[in-house]
Design a protein around this motif. Structure first.
Motif, PDB file in Angstrom:
ATOM      1  N   GLU A 204       0.835  -1.190   0.000  1.00 16.86           N
ATOM      2  CA  GLU A 204       0.000   0.000   0.000  1.00 16.86           C
ATOM      3  C   GLU A 204       0.875   1.247   0.000  1.00 16.86           C
ATOM      4  N   MET A 205       0.554   2.190  -0.883  1.00 16.47           N
ATOM      5  CA  MET A 205       1.344   3.408  -1.039  1.00 16.47           C
ATOM      6  C   MET A 205       0.438   4.619  -0.820  1.00 16.47           C
ATOM      7  N   ALA A 206       0.843   5.502   0.079  1.00 20.51           N
ATOM      8  CA  ALA A 206       0.091   6.721   0.347  1.00 20.51           C
ATOM      9  C   ALA A 206       0.542   7.817  -0.613  1.00 20.51           C
ATOM     10  N   LEU A 207      -0.406   8.444  -1.290  1.00 20.00           N
ATOM     11  CA  LEU A 207      -0.115   9.523  -2.225  1.00 20.00           C
ATOM     12  C   LEU A 207      -0.750  10.811  -1.731  1.00 20.00           C
ATOM     13  N   ALA A 208       0.033  11.878  -1.738  1.00 23.51           N
ATOM     14  CA  ALA A 208      -0.473  13.179  -1.327  1.00 23.51           C
ATOM     15  C   ALA A 208      -1.332  13.769  -2.441  1.00 23.51           C
ATOM     16  N   PRO A 209      -2.304  14.605  -2.123  1.00 24.90           N
ATOM     17  CA  PRO A 209      -3.058  15.285  -3.179  1.00 24.90           C
ATOM     18  C   PRO A 209      -2.132  16.141  -4.038  1.00 24.90           C
ATOM     19  N   GLY A 210      -2.262  16.022  -5.349  1.00 25.96           N
ATOM     20  CA  GLY A 210      -1.415  16.800  -6.255  1.00 25.96           C
ATOM     21  C   GLY A 210      -0.267  15.979  -6.799  1.00 25.96           C
ATOM     22  N   LEU A 211       0.883  16.616  -6.914  1.00 26.45           N
ATOM     23  CA  LEU A 211       2.049  15.988  -7.553  1.00 26.45           C
ATOM     24  C   LEU A 211       2.816  15.116  -6.573  1.00 26.45           C
ATOM     25  N   ASN A 212       3.197  13.920  -7.022  1.00 32.54           N
ATOM     26  CA  ASN A 212       4.004  12.977  -6.252  1.00 32.54           C
ATOM     27  C   ASN A 212       5.120  12.452  -7.136  1.00 32.54           C
ATOM     28  N   MET A 213       6.251  12.115  -6.529  1.00 28.91           N
ATOM     29  CA  MET A 213       7.329  11.429  -7.232  1.00 28.91           C
ATOM     30  C   MET A 213       7.405  10.011  -6.665  1.00 28.91           C
ATOM     31  N   ILE A 387      -7.579  27.322 -12.530  1.00 32.84           N
ATOM     32  CA  ILE A 387      -7.401  26.470 -11.358  1.00 32.84           C
ATOM     33  C   ILE A 387      -7.599  24.995 -11.702  1.00 32.84           C
ATOM     34  N   GLU A 388      -8.567  24.682 -12.554  1.00 28.27           N
ATOM     35  CA  GLU A 388      -8.815  23.295 -12.917  1.00 28.27           C
ATOM     36  C   GLU A 388      -7.637  22.704 -13.686  1.00 28.27           C
ATOM     37  N   ASP A 389      -7.016  23.517 -14.549  1.00 28.22           N
ATOM     38  CA  ASP A 389      -5.822  23.054 -15.258  1.00 28.22           C
ATOM     39  C   ASP A 389      -4.713  22.721 -14.265  1.00 28.22           C
ATOM     40  N   LEU A 390      -4.531  23.573 -13.248  1.00 30.37           N
ATOM     41  CA  LEU A 390      -3.508  23.308 -12.234  1.00 30.37           C
ATOM     42  C   LEU A 390      -3.833  22.038 -11.458  1.00 30.37           C
ATOM     43  N   ARG A 391      -5.107  21.840 -11.156  1.00 30.17           N
ATOM     44  CA  ARG A 391      -5.500  20.641 -10.413  1.00 30.17           C
ATOM     45  C   ARG A 391      -5.164  19.376 -11.203  1.00 30.17           C
ATOM     46  N   ASN A 392      -5.366  19.412 -12.520  1.00 29.76           N
ATOM     47  CA  ASN A 392      -5.056  18.262 -13.367  1.00 29.76           C
ATOM     48  C   ASN A 392      -3.593  18.207 -13.767  1.00 29.76           C
ATOM     49  N   ALA A 393      -2.883  19.332 -13.629  1.00 29.61           N
ATOM     50  CA  ALA A 393      -1.464  19.452 -14.006  1.00 29.61           C
ATOM     51  C   ALA A 393      -1.248  19.271 -15.504  1.00 29.61           C
ATOM     52  N   TYR A 394      -2.279  19.526 -16.292  1.00 29.28           N
ATOM     53  CA  TYR A 394      -2.097  19.505 -17.743  1.00 29.28           C
ATOM     54  C   TYR A 394      -3.179  20.328 -18.415  1.00 29.28           C
ATOM     55  N   LEU A 395      -2.901  20.680 -19.658  1.00 34.53           N
ATOM     56  CA  LEU A 395      -3.828  21.443 -20.479  1.00 34.53           C
ATOM     57  C   LEU A 395      -3.837  20.801 -21.856  1.00 34.53           C
ATOM     58  N   SER A 396      -5.027  20.592 -22.419  1.00 35.97           N
ATOM     59  CA  SER A 396      -5.154  19.917 -23.703  1.00 35.97           C
ATOM     60  C   SER A 396      -5.468  20.931 -24.801  1.00 35.97           C
ATOM     61  N   LEU A 397      -4.749  20.835 -25.922  1.00 39.05           N
ATOM     62  CA  LEU A 397      -4.927  21.775 -27.023  1.00 39.05           C
ATOM     63  C   LEU A 397      -4.597  21.075 -28.337  1.00 39.05           C
ATOM     64  N   PRO A 398      -5.582  20.691 -29.151  1.00 41.57           N
ATOM     65  CA  PRO A 398      -5.289  20.049 -30.443  1.00 41.57           C
ATOM     66  C   PRO A 398      -4.715  21.062 -31.430  1.00 41.57           C
TER      67      PRO A 398
END
Length: 503
Positions: A204-213, A387-398
């Protein structure tokens, strides 16, 4: 066999150096050294692997080391992280030359003590001869990135020793066996050895909300890809470091395809908006430590230290390579990605392993697609990060090849200039607008008004698209030679340039 030291003076010099290192080792308690310290070189073309070991380590969370070598004797084949740091340590190669190679690694949320192997380096032998293996830029650090005092010891590769002729043995008379008839022995039926099955382990691995390494703690029955790994941990993005290209490679959860392979012993950046605990099942990796199966998630600051701009490439031409360039207008930082026409999607990545912010809410990102001739074939497009882009840590643009959008409205110089009696006036529009062109004389009087009508965003720079003036006034009369001014006007833009008629 190691080569023996035949020169007594050389022996005492080496002994003195060894004693000096020993004294330093007692002083600092931690030593980084080449193992074995002396090794006989294989033949030219064969490979030689050495360990970079640490002894007496305490509270070690990271290291970096550069290995120097004689390029006339050896050439670097590879350098890899060892098993000393906890599994999941993030590994990055250091700059290398034809006489040096380096590596650095950092564990997240765990440390190591005692003795072990920091890294292994493999050489291809160029010539079997005496040469020195050195260690420079050695840094051992604790979890706070504070350097720890350490003693450093290099090594030696020796050439082959002189060949000693073998003394031929005195031949003995062969003994003739007595002629005794023995019944033939019945062959034994071979027994297949039983292979023990590796026990499945749950972690079992605990992950913090947001970015993890993190790293993959167990070897799964079916290998993970970036896509399946993102699904398993609930990540919106997965980023790995391409050590060969020294560049980050990203994958977003909304992309089609599997992405890259997830491997054991490698660190990955994942963004898990909600955090939580993830359960992995599999067998132990054969190159990781049992007591540190993973680098757990840690509490992170609110900054976004990794971010991906991704999208599909549409209407590409076969055989053409494309480069996506994404720029953060606030910071000036640029991320690029080379994409072939066969690969229908792209990912550009910003990442800072020291966890400094690379993107903030409100940042404007400019994205442009270039072909392999350096021409803009799509964009520039601007998009504001929310803010939603930051929450997902990505932005999509075709990006669609041929969908070229000017980044600003410009009025260019007319051509030809000077002219008689006609000229073309090029311009470009950042956004669609009603466009009017007015011609003035030097006194400021209006000579001609040309209503260009509603024009779509785009470039109007050629004879077929630019504004045209035939040198006549509003009455249809040819104007006299001299200096004139032309002005382009939209609802929120106005610019004026000078031109010259010569008759």
């Amino acid at each position: 066999m190691k080569r023996q030291i035949s020169n007594p003076n050389k022996f005492f010099v080496i002994l003195a150096v060894f004693m000096l290192f020993a004294v330093q080792g007692v002083t600092y308690g931690q030593t980084v050294s080449i193992d074995p310290a002396t090794v006989e070189s294989p033949a030219a073309g064969e490979q030689l692997t050495l360990n970079i070991n640490i002894t007496g380590g305490a509270n070690v969370a990271g290291y970096q080391v550069t290995v120097t070598f004689d390029s006339t004797a050896l050439s670097n084949a590879s350098i890899a992280n060892g098993d000393y740091l906890p599994a999941g340590a993030f590994v990055a190669p250091l700059p290398s030359t034809n006489t040096s190679v380096g590596l650095g690694a950092t564990a997240i949320g765990a440390t190591s003590d005692g003795d072990g192997t920091l890294a292994t380096v493999t050489f291809t032998v160029v010539e079997a001869k005496d040469s020195t293996i050195g260690l420079t830029n050695v840094l051992i650090s604790d979890p706070a990135a504070t350097p720890i005092d350490v003693t450093v010891q290099g090594g030696m590769v020796t050439g082959p020793g002189p060949e000693i002729p073998e003394t031929p043995e005195t031949p003995t008379e062969p003994q003739m066996p007595e002629e005794t008839e023995m019944p033939p022995a019945e062959p034994e039926t071979p027994v297949e050895p039983e292979m023990p099955e590796e026990a499945m382990v749950i972690f079992e691995m605990a992950l913090a909300p947001g970015l993890n390494m993190i790293s993959l703690p167990l070897m799964p029955a079916e290998p993970y890809t970036a896509s399946s790994f993102a699904g398993a941990v609930g990540a919106t993005i997965v980023i790995r470091l391409d050590t060969a290209m020294q560049d980050f490679v990203g994958f977003t959860a909304d992309q089609e395809g599997d992405g890259f392979l997830i491997q054991g012993g490698q660190g990955y950046i994942v963004n898990v908006p909600g955090g939580g605990t993830v359960t992995f099942e599999g067998t132990a990796w054969n190159n990781t430590m049992e007591d540190a199966a993973a680098a757990p998630g840690i509490e992170l600051p609110s900054t976004t230290w990794a971010f991906v701009v991704s999208g599909d490439l549409l209407e590409t031409e076969t055989g053409v390579s494309y480069t996506v360039v994404a720029k953060n207008r606030r910071t000036g930082e640029v991320a690029t990605r080379l994409v072939s026409s066969e690969h229908k999607e792209f990912n550009t990545v910003w990442a800072d392993l020291s966890r400094k912010s690379v993107i903030e809410a409100g940042d404007t990102l400019e994205v442009i697609l270039f072909d392999d001739m350096g021409n803009i074939v799509s964009g520039p497009f601007t998009q504001t990060v929310d803010i939603e882009d930051l929450r997902n840590a990505y932005l999509s643009l075709p990006l669609t090849v041929g969908d070229v959008h000017p980044a600003e409205t410009i009025l260019a110089q007319n051509f030809p200039n000077p002219f008689n009696p006609e000229t073309w006036i090029p311009y470009q529009l950042e956004k669609s607008a009603d466009v009017t062109l007015q011609i003035y004389d030097t006194s400021g009087g209006i000579v001609r008004t040309i209503d260009l009508g509603f024009k779509q965003q785009g470039f109007y720079m050629t004879r077929s698209t630019a504004a045209y003036w035939d040198g006549r006034n509003n009455m249809g009369e040819q104007v006299a030679s001299g200096v004139y001014f032309y002005s382009l006007q939209t609802a929120d833009f106005s610019a004026t340039r000078k031109m010259l008629i010569l008759k």
